[in-house]
Design an enzyme around this catalytic site. Structure first.
Site, mmCIF file in Angstrom:
data_model
loop_
_atom_site.group_PDB
_atom_site.id
_atom_site.type_symbol
_atom_site.label_atom_id
_atom_site.label_comp_id
_atom_site.label_asym_id
_atom_site.label_seq_id
_atom_site.Cartn_x
_atom_site.Cartn_y
_atom_site.Cartn_z
ATOM 1 N N GLU A 133 -96.496 25.082 -52.250
ATOM 2 C CA GLU A 133 -96.537 26.448 -52.754
ATOM 3 C C GLU A 133 -96.055 27.434 -51.703
ATOM 4 O O GLU A 133 -96.176 27.183 -50.506
ATOM 5 C CB GLU A 133 -97.978 26.802 -53.153
ATOM 6 C CG GLU A 133 -98.506 25.876 -54.229
ATOM 7 C CD GLU A 133 -99.976 26.081 -54.554
ATOM 8 O OE1 GLU A 133 -100.410 25.533 -55.565
ATOM 9 O OE2 GLU A 133 -100.681 26.781 -53.803
ATOM 10 N N CYS A 171 -94.118 33.638 -47.526
ATOM 11 C CA CYS A 171 -95.054 32.751 -46.843
ATOM 12 C C CYS A 171 -94.700 31.328 -47.264
ATOM 13 O O CYS A 171 -94.837 30.966 -48.432
ATOM 14 C CB CYS A 171 -96.463 33.141 -47.285
ATOM 15 S SG CYS A 171 -97.754 32.096 -46.651
ATOM 16 N N CYS A 191 -102.381 19.124 -45.449
ATOM 17 C CA CYS A 191 -102.533 19.449 -44.032
ATOM 18 C C CYS A 191 -103.528 18.477 -43.412
ATOM 19 O O CYS A 191 -104.465 18.025 -44.070
ATOM 20 C CB CYS A 191 -103.050 20.879 -43.873
ATOM 21 S SG CYS A 191 -103.160 21.433 -42.154
ATOM 22 N N CYS A 217 -109.582 22.076 -41.442
ATOM 23 C CA CYS A 217 -110.402 23.280 -41.247
ATOM 24 C C CYS A 217 -111.345 23.437 -42.443
ATOM 25 O O CYS A 217 -110.929 23.319 -43.592
ATOM 26 C CB CYS A 217 -109.525 24.519 -41.103
ATOM 27 S SG CYS A 217 -108.392 24.423 -39.701
ATOM 28 N N CYS A 235 -110.644 26.103 -45.458
ATOM 29 C CA CYS A 235 -109.307 26.211 -46.032
ATOM 30 C C CYS A 235 -109.118 25.259 -47.205
ATOM 31 O O CYS A 235 -109.441 24.066 -47.106
ATOM 32 C CB CYS A 235 -108.269 25.916 -44.946
ATOM 33 S SG CYS A 235 -106.575 25.967 -45.560
ATOM 34 N N CYS A 250 -104.547 33.909 -48.619
ATOM 35 C CA CYS A 250 -104.709 33.050 -47.446
ATOM 36 C C CYS A 250 -105.695 31.923 -47.725
ATOM 37 O O CYS A 250 -106.798 32.154 -48.204
ATOM 38 C CB CYS A 250 -105.271 33.834 -46.269
ATOM 39 S SG CYS A 250 -104.175 35.085 -45.668
HETATM 40 N N1 SAH Z 1 -102.005 25.902 -40.247
HETATM 41 C C1 SAH Z 1 -101.511 27.187 -39.838
HETATM 42 C C2 SAH Z 1 -100.782 27.887 -40.936
HETATM 43 C C3 SAH Z 1 -101.645 28.306 -42.112
HETATM 44 S S1 SAH Z 1 -101.881 29.997 -42.006
HETATM 45 C C4 SAH Z 1 -102.657 28.025 -39.324
HETATM 46 O O1 SAH Z 1 -103.803 27.651 -39.509
HETATM 47 O O2 SAH Z 1 -102.407 29.037 -38.688
HETATM 48 C C5 SAH Z 1 -103.182 30.286 -43.077
HETATM 49 C C6 SAH Z 1 -104.123 31.330 -42.509
HETATM 50 O O3 SAH Z 1 -105.144 31.586 -43.459
HETATM 51 C C7 SAH Z 1 -104.803 30.861 -41.238
HETATM 52 O O4 SAH Z 1 -104.944 31.944 -40.365
HETATM 53 C C8 SAH Z 1 -106.170 30.430 -41.734
HETATM 54 O O5 SAH Z 1 -107.129 30.552 -40.727
HETATM 55 C C9 SAH Z 1 -106.403 31.380 -42.872
HETATM 56 N N2 SAH Z 1 -107.253 30.840 -43.920
HETATM 57 C C10 SAH Z 1 -107.414 29.562 -44.271
HETATM 58 N N3 SAH Z 1 -108.251 29.458 -45.296
HETATM 59 C C11 SAH Z 1 -108.635 30.699 -45.611
HETATM 60 C C12 SAH Z 1 -109.479 31.267 -46.628
HETATM 61 N N4 SAH Z 1 -110.085 30.492 -47.517
HETATM 62 N N5 SAH Z 1 -109.622 32.596 -46.666
HETATM 63 C C13 SAH Z 1 -108.966 33.395 -45.796
HETATM 64 N N6 SAH Z 1 -108.149 32.921 -44.839
HETATM 65 C C14 SAH Z 1 -107.994 31.596 -44.743
#
Ligand code: SAH
Length: 375
Positions: free
Chosen positions: A115, A128, A135, A139, A142, A362
């Site tokens: 996506e 984006c 992944c 985390c 996420c 995000c």
């Molecule tokens: N793997 C890379 C690229 C993904 S960026 C990274 O982690 O930087 C996606 C961003 O959204 C990251 O900053 C992550 O911390 C944030 N993120 C992930 N899950 C989220 C959620 N459920 N709500 C808000 N932000 C989130």
């Protein structure tokens, strides 16, 4: 503190995924070759390398197929098409939202899907892009992490997403000006793919996107932050998902912390060769009672002190199947965190959730259909 995840179990899982073999194809995708590689490929096929410049322009500036390069003879074009592969990346779904963001679903050669999100910003757009299918970083907060790593994307598949977005943005008169590697995946995991994509996007004879318009966001793979800095002389905008101020909380949320601790990460960020007036973007997800506490914020301020940093607070976006002990921050906690950081002298912004209704915000990119709307 509620620890939502067993750190070492998920680290083991992550290690296994990181050792997985890379996706490979014996014929290179023509879309994923840098201009230099294109020239080398032509020469290997007995075609003058001088055609690479024209060909690259057709492929990456004009978004045409190799056949459009009539500077090459029909036989040369045929040879080129025999020895390279097309990229399959079809836009199969488009989910618009009220706020103008648009989530695109791309279907790949093997029917896997990734996506991307188009975010209009005034007269221009930001895209984006996804860097992997799923992944490996695990985390806790996420949605993408829940898929695990399905496979790397090829450079062509990353570029094809960007070019699909570019065509859509052009069509509505809001040209694509920024690309952020903040979709599905960890862009520094299969770093070679990302390096090639960045190389191709910044090539003056192709799309010619300025390096500062390209943001690579990482969970903090310290050695690769260093490599990115060296390869592009610090001109690529660096973003680091810090998400916690203390080592303990970060470990609980982001297993990668076990491999690259906060001290290593900070050293890598400090050593990045920023051009004048450039800074690192520190992404910080606000989780109610977990990362929005005074102790975490104080530790965050300590982490960024002395770094050329801009902190981006991201209120956590919930998603279906998220761990039950994770909560979005209270609205007043967002304001309080912002004020507390400001008071400690930290440059800070709040990233408002956009595209939530299309499950495009995000951390919500996990191929959840928008009918499964949350929040
Ligand atoms: N793997 C890379 C690229 C993904 S960026 C990274 O982690 O930087 C996606 C961003 O959204 C990251 O900053 C992550 O911390 C944030 N993120 C992930 N899950 C989220 C959620 N459920 N709500 C808000 N932000 C989130």
């Amino acid at each position: 503190m509620g620890v939502p995840l067993n750190g070492s179990a998920s680290l083991r899982k992550m290690r296994r995924a990181m050792d997985a073999p890379r996706h490979s194809d014996s014929r290179p995708e023509w879309l994923g070759l840098t201009r230099t590689e294109l020239a080398e490929h032509l020469v290997r096929q007995g075609i003058p390398g001088g055609h690479a410049l024209r060909l690259f322009g057709h492929l990456h500036r004009r978004l045409e197929a190799p056949d459009a390069c009539t500077a090459m003879s029909p036989r040369q074009r045929e040879r080129f098409l025999e020895t390279t592969a097309p990229t399959h990346c079809e836009t199969t779904e488009v989910h618009p939202t009220d706020d103008g963001t648009e989530k695109l679903v791309f279907t790949l050669r093997d029917a896997r899907r990734v996506e991307g999100v188009i975010i209009p910003e005034g007269p221009r757009s930001t895209f984006c892009v996804s860097s992997q299918v799923g992944c490996a970083m695990a985390c806790a907060f996420c949605a993408t992490a829940r898929l695990g790593l399905e496979r790397a994307l090829t450079p062509g598949e990353v570029l094809a997403q960007i070019y699909a977005a570019r065509v859509r943005c052009e069509a509505v008169g809001r040209p694509l000006r920024n690309v952020v590697f903040m979709g599905m995946g960890e862009p520094l995991h299969h770093y070679e793919v990302t390096r090639r994509v960045l190389d191709i996007l910044t090539d003056p004879t192709g799309f010619c996107l300025g390096a500062p318009r390209l943001t690579v966001s990482t969970v903090g793979l310290a050695p690769r932050i260093a490599q990115l800095g060296r390869d592009f002389e610090g001109r690529i905008q660096l973003a680091v998902s810090l998400n916690a101020g203390t080592e303990a909380t970060r470990r609980a949320l982001m297993p990668i912390t076990e491999r690259h601790g906060l001290a290593d990460l900070r050293a890598a960020i400090a050593a990045y060769p920023y051009p004048r007036n450039r800074y690192v973007l520190i992404e910080y997800v606000l989780l109610g009672g977990l990362t929005d506490t005074p102790a975490e914020l104080q530790a965050l301020a300590g982490f960024v002190r002395g770094l050329p940093a801009m902190v981006n607070l991201i209120p956590w976006n919930p998603f279906e199947g998220a761990p039950a002990d994770l909560h979005p921050p209270a609205p007043e906690a967002i304001d309080a965190a912002f004020a507390a950081l400001r008071a400690m002298g930290v440059p800070v912004k709040v990233r408002l959730p956009r595209g939530r209704r299309a499950v495009a915000a995000c951390g919500q990119l996990a191929r959840i259909t928008p009918t499964a709307e949350v929040a």
